[in-house]
Design a protein around this motif. Structure first.
Motif, PDB file in Angstrom:
ATOM      1  N   THR A  45       0.845  -1.183   0.000  1.00 59.13           N
ATOM      2  CA  THR A  45       0.000   0.000   0.000  1.00 59.13           C
ATOM      3  C   THR A  45       0.887   1.241   0.000  1.00 59.13           C
ATOM      4  O   THR A  45       2.111   1.144   0.085  1.00 59.13           O
ATOM      5  CB  THR A  45      -0.972   0.003   1.203  1.00 59.13           C
ATOM      6  OG1 THR A  45      -1.911   1.077   1.037  1.00 59.13           O
ATOM      7  CG2 THR A  45      -0.236   0.177   2.527  1.00 59.13           C
ATOM      8  N   ALA A  68       5.429  -2.088  10.015  1.00 58.02           N
ATOM      9  CA  ALA A  68       4.210  -2.606   9.406  1.00 58.02           C
ATOM     10  C   ALA A  68       4.476  -3.318   8.084  1.00 58.02           C
ATOM     11  O   ALA A  68       3.602  -4.002   7.563  1.00 58.02           O
ATOM     12  CB  ALA A  68       3.215  -1.466   9.183  1.00 58.02           C
ATOM     13  N   ALA A  69       5.677  -3.160   7.535  1.00 59.91           N
ATOM     14  CA  ALA A  69       5.993  -3.766   6.240  1.00 59.91           C
ATOM     15  C   ALA A  69       7.427  -4.250   6.215  1.00 59.91           C
ATOM     16  O   ALA A  69       8.280  -3.740   6.930  1.00 59.91           O
ATOM     17  CB  ALA A  69       5.776  -2.758   5.118  1.00 59.91           C
ATOM     18  N   LEU A 111       4.665   0.838   1.162  1.00 62.41           N
ATOM     19  CA  LEU A 111       4.845  -0.213   2.167  1.00 62.41           C
ATOM     20  C   LEU A 111       4.664  -1.541   1.447  1.00 62.41           C
ATOM     21  O   LEU A 111       3.582  -1.824   0.920  1.00 62.41           O
ATOM     22  CB  LEU A 111       3.808  -0.055   3.278  1.00 62.41           C
ATOM     23  CG  LEU A 111       3.937   1.238   4.100  1.00 62.41           C
ATOM     24  CD1 LEU A 111       2.589   1.659   4.652  1.00 62.41           C
ATOM     25  CD2 LEU A 111       4.923   1.057   5.228  1.00 62.41           C
ATOM     26  N   LEU A 114       3.312  -6.497   3.561  1.00 61.43           N
ATOM     27  CA  LEU A 114       2.587  -6.091   4.766  1.00 61.43           C
ATOM     28  C   LEU A 114       2.509  -7.236   5.765  1.00 61.43           C
ATOM     29  O   LEU A 114       2.228  -8.377   5.395  1.00 61.43           O
ATOM     30  CB  LEU A 114       1.180  -5.616   4.385  1.00 61.43           C
ATOM     31  CG  LEU A 114       1.156  -4.486   3.348  1.00 61.43           C
ATOM     32  CD1 LEU A 114      -0.275  -4.213   2.906  1.00 61.43           C
ATOM     33  CD2 LEU A 114       1.791  -3.229   3.910  1.00 61.43           C
ATOM     34  N   GLN A 115       2.788  -6.933   7.004  1.00 65.54           N
ATOM     35  CA  GLN A 115       2.776  -7.969   8.042  1.00 65.54           C
ATOM     36  C   GLN A 115       1.355  -8.450   8.306  1.00 65.54           C
ATOM     37  O   GLN A 115       1.091  -9.633   8.389  1.00 65.54           O
ATOM     38  CB  GLN A 115       3.375  -7.426   9.344  1.00 65.54           C
ATOM     39  CG  GLN A 115       4.777  -6.862   9.187  1.00 65.54           C
ATOM     40  CD  GLN A 115       5.804  -7.910   8.746  1.00 65.54           C
ATOM     41  OE1 GLN A 115       5.509  -9.089   8.694  1.00 65.54           O
ATOM     42  NE2 GLN A 115       6.996  -7.466   8.419  1.00 65.54           N
ATOM     43  N   ILE A 118      -3.979  -4.033   6.396  1.00 63.20           N
ATOM     44  CA  ILE A 118      -3.956  -2.609   6.714  1.00 63.20           C
ATOM     45  C   ILE A 118      -5.390  -2.122   6.577  1.00 63.20           C
ATOM     46  O   ILE A 118      -5.925  -2.078   5.476  1.00 63.20           O
ATOM     47  CB  ILE A 118      -3.028  -1.842   5.733  1.00 63.20           C
ATOM     48  CG1 ILE A 118      -1.595  -2.363   5.819  1.00 63.20           C
ATOM     49  CG2 ILE A 118      -3.088  -0.342   5.979  1.00 63.20           C
ATOM     50  CD1 ILE A 118      -0.756  -1.799   6.924  1.00 63.20           C
ATOM     51  N   ILE A 124      -0.429   3.414  11.808  1.00 63.32           N
ATOM     52  CA  ILE A 124       0.868   2.884  11.395  1.00 63.32           C
ATOM     53  C   ILE A 124       1.965   3.846  11.849  1.00 63.32           C
ATOM     54  O   ILE A 124       1.866   5.056  11.621  1.00 63.32           O
ATOM     55  CB  ILE A 124       0.923   2.738   9.852  1.00 63.32           C
ATOM     56  CG1 ILE A 124      -0.220   1.867   9.335  1.00 63.32           C
ATOM     57  CG2 ILE A 124       2.283   2.223   9.395  1.00 63.32           C
ATOM     58  CD1 ILE A 124      -0.164   0.427   9.749  1.00 63.32           C
TER      59      ILE A 124
END
Ligand SMILES: [Cu+2]
Length: 155
Positions: A45, A68-69, A111, A114-115, A118, A124
């Protein structure tokens, strides 16, 4: 004579420390940062914001980091035979006394990997790294944004 030299030395030191304190991160103001919501399973994203440079020298944003990424990249959009494509760039310049606008269809921070999902409502955390090595931490809300029609609406 010795005393006089010491006083001069102290004065010089205080000037140096004042300059060292005014680093790139301190001269940049971040306004309205946000991350675009993506459906679960999406790999990447973009995040967007306005960066204002309050100094009289150009400042370069050279890196961004986020938990977050897996990867965070600086991107721009380029037209290639009528098709808009994203391309990674080494730095985003924020002109002296000016602004850099990161927005859909233009400059953005990508990003990638992604973990988790989102989703709107999340926040974030991101760290911006400037050319002099100084860093700025920002919190970005996740917002749902229309991807293509949103483009025209922004004009
Ligand atoms: Cu991108």
């Amino acid at each position: 004579m010795f005393k006089h030299t010491l006083a001069l030395f102290a004065a010089a030191l205080s000037i140096i420390s004042v300059n060292a304190f005014a680093d790139n991160a301190a001269d940049i103001e971040v306004e309205q940062p946000y991350v675009r919501e993506v459906p679960p399973g999406a790999m990447a994203t973009g995040s967007f914001m306005t960066l204002t440079n309050m100094s009289d020298q150009d400042i370069q944003l050279v890196q961004a980091k986020s938990n977050a990424a897996k990867k965070v990249e600086l991107h721009t959009h380029v037209h290639d035979n009528g098709v808009m494509k994203m391309r990674q760039i080494p730095a985003i310049k924020i002109p002296a006394d000016g602004q850099a606008h990161l927005k859909p269809g233009g400059l953005h921070i990508m990003l990638i990997g992604l973990q988790d999902g989102i989703q709107a409502g999340q926040t974030i955390e991101m760290t911006l790294v400037f050319k002099d090595g100084s860093e700025k931490s920002i919190s970005m809300p996740v917002k749902s944004v229309m991807s293509h029609s949103g483009h025209m609406m922004s004009h």
